[in-house]
Design an enzyme around this catalytic site. Structure first.
Site, PDB file in Angstrom:
ATOM      1  N   GLY A   1       3.757   3.519   3.814  1.00 51.04           N
ATOM      2  CA  GLY A   1       4.981   4.296   3.596  1.00 51.04           C
ATOM      3  C   GLY A   1       5.556   4.000   2.230  1.00 51.04           C
TER       4      GLY A   1
ATOM      5  N   GLU B   1      -2.167  -7.808   2.608  1.00 51.43           N
ATOM      6  CA  GLU B   1      -2.258  -6.571   1.838  1.00 51.43           C
ATOM      7  C   GLU B   1      -2.099  -6.841   0.346  1.00 51.43           C
ATOM      8  OE1 GLU B   1       0.444  -3.720   3.608  1.00 51.43           O
ATOM      9  OE2 GLU B   1       0.376  -2.417   1.861  1.00 51.43           O
TER      10      GLU B   1
ATOM     11  N   SER C   1       8.346  -2.558   7.838  1.00 50.05           N
ATOM     12  CA  SER C   1       8.089  -3.366   6.650  1.00 50.05           C
ATOM     13  C   SER C   1       9.388  -4.066   6.273  1.00 50.05           C
ATOM     14  CB  SER C   1       7.608  -2.432   5.528  1.00 50.05           C
ATOM     15  OG  SER C   1       7.470  -3.131   4.317  1.00 50.05           O
TER      16      SER C   1
ATOM     17  N   ASP D   1       2.374  -8.496   2.837  1.00 53.08           N
ATOM     18  CA  ASP D   1       2.046  -7.587   1.724  1.00 53.08           C
ATOM     19  C   ASP D   1       2.548  -8.188   0.418  1.00 53.08           C
ATOM     20  OD1 ASP D   1       1.543  -5.490   0.010  1.00 53.08           O
ATOM     21  OD2 ASP D   1       2.849  -4.040   1.016  1.00 53.08           O
TER      22      ASP D   1
END
Ligand code: OSB
Ligand code: MG
Length: 378
Positions: A290, A213, A135, A188
């Site tokens: 996460g 996301e 990420s 995201d």
């Protein structure tokens, strides 16, 4: 038997590089560590609540309060050991899922260690390696983002997620996609958009993303359903999925086609498995999100991600992507291109290093089993 002693620590670790999302930039992480003791065996859990109530309404301090004043007395007062018994009893308290999950994870680690089994065996996992992903936070400039993505690809990550927010979306996706036309890429938003941004979000369809996301706010299942009807890219929900019931509502409303599961966000592994089973039955793939965990929480995530419906790459990276000195030995590393082998020792299968934990600890409390008048009244 019963749990004799529970230790909670508030721990702080600096990141190797700042991490910026639509919530802001952070340079370090403060989180909870939980140790449950039975008969000389120790189970470890991590509580992923963050310092500020941005991603979730919980904070490190609310989680500390709920653990110390409600959940620890519940476990010690009722003599709970089995994670399922604990999950059922802890459900009388509303919300506070990250606090609940931290203690449940420690009970799972303990249970697996007593059985001499790795957690993935206890859970009924189906794989020895999980698909890793990274990420990437927001950077100061788009060239710096493209460079950061390039470095992760050089380290053999196969799936890249970039954080987006209004003003850092189309150009960021376009630049990364142009430089790396073939990679698995996703975005995201951490809930940073609203209905007024429909056109921007629809324009993300041009970048062949695996998913987008959480574009809208956590409670907003309805507008996600409207957006999904107009986008060809699958939507994935993270912050919205708090429980089995919210997952079911999201699937029935068509708010997403993919579900991100975080054990902390949903309150534990018991609820994780319920959500997993629902998604599997409905043909909806899940993956493990996460919270920049230390090796303790990360090892827990590796085991969870062995369940059969975890069919997409996870936000699970090597220790060094986050921390110079992780709390475990050995560090978690990629075992091959885009993969991490799941530890095979008992429990989480990695050893927390006590000296590093105490060096990073800002606060420590130990609670012993004593009679609790609070629960005896009931
Ligand atoms: O939205 O997935 C998220 C970290 C903190 C809070 C929310 C999120 C994240 C991440 C990091 O994206 C994922 C990781 O741990 O690698
Ligand atoms: Mg997310």
């Amino acid at each position: 038997m019963a749990i004799e002693r529970i230790e909670i620590d508030l721990v702080k670790l600096p990141y190797v590089h700042f991490f910026e999302t639509s919530f802001g930039r952070s340079y370090d992480r403060t989180f909870g560590l939980i140790r449950v003791w039975e008969d000389g065996v120790c189970g470890w859990g991590e509580c992923v609540a963050e310092e500020a109530p941005l991603y979730s309404g919980e904070t490190t301090e609310t989680a500390w309060h709920v653990m110390r004043d409600f959940l620890v007395p519940l476990v010690l007062g009722k003599g709970l050991v089995e994670p399922e018994d604990y999950a059922r009893e802890a459900a009388v308290f509303r919300g506070n899922r990250m606090a609940k999950a931290g203690i449940e994870l420690a009970l799972w680690d303990l249970k697996a260690k007593k059985a001499g089994l790795p957690l993935h065996k206890l859970y009924g996992g189906v794989r020895k390696e999980i698909e890793a992903g990274v990420s990437c936070g927001i950077e100061d400039s788009i060239p710096e983002l493209v460079d950061a993505v390039g470095r992760y690809l050089d380290q053999c990550y196969k799936r890249i997620k970039i954080k987006i927010k209004p003003g850092w979306d189309i150009a960021a996706c376009a630049a990364v996609r142009e430089r790396f036309p073939d990679i698995m890429l996703q975005a995201d938003a951490n809930g940073a958009y609203g209905l007024k941004d429909m056109e921007t979000l629809k324009a993300l369809d041009a970048f062949d993303l695996l998913m987008v996301e959480q574009p809208f706010a956590p409670y907003d299942l309805w507008d996600h359903a409207k957006l999904q009807l107009e986008m060809k890219t699958p939507l994935c929900l993270d912050e919205s999925i708090l429980s089995l019931d919210t997952a079911r509502a999201a699937l029935e409303m068509g708010s997403c086609r993919i579900v991100n599961i975080k054990v902390g966000r949903v309150g534990g592994v018991v609820e994780t498995r319920r959500i997993h089973d629902l998604c599997e039955a409905r043909g909806v793939p899940v993956w493990c999100g996460g919270m920049l965990e230390s090796g303790i929480g990360r090892a827990h995530n590796l085991h969870v991600a062995t369940l059969p419906d975890f069919k997409l790459p996870n936000d699970l990276s090597a220790s060094r992507r986050y921390y110079e000195e992780d709390l475990i030995d050995p560090f978690i590393e990629l075992s091959g291109p885009g993969a991490i082998r799941v530890p095979d020792g008992p429990g989480i299968g990695v050893e927390p290093v006590e000296s590093r934990v105490s060096r990073a600890s800002l606060r420590h409390e130990a609670h012993e089993r004593v009679r609790s008048t609070f629960f005896e009244k009931k």
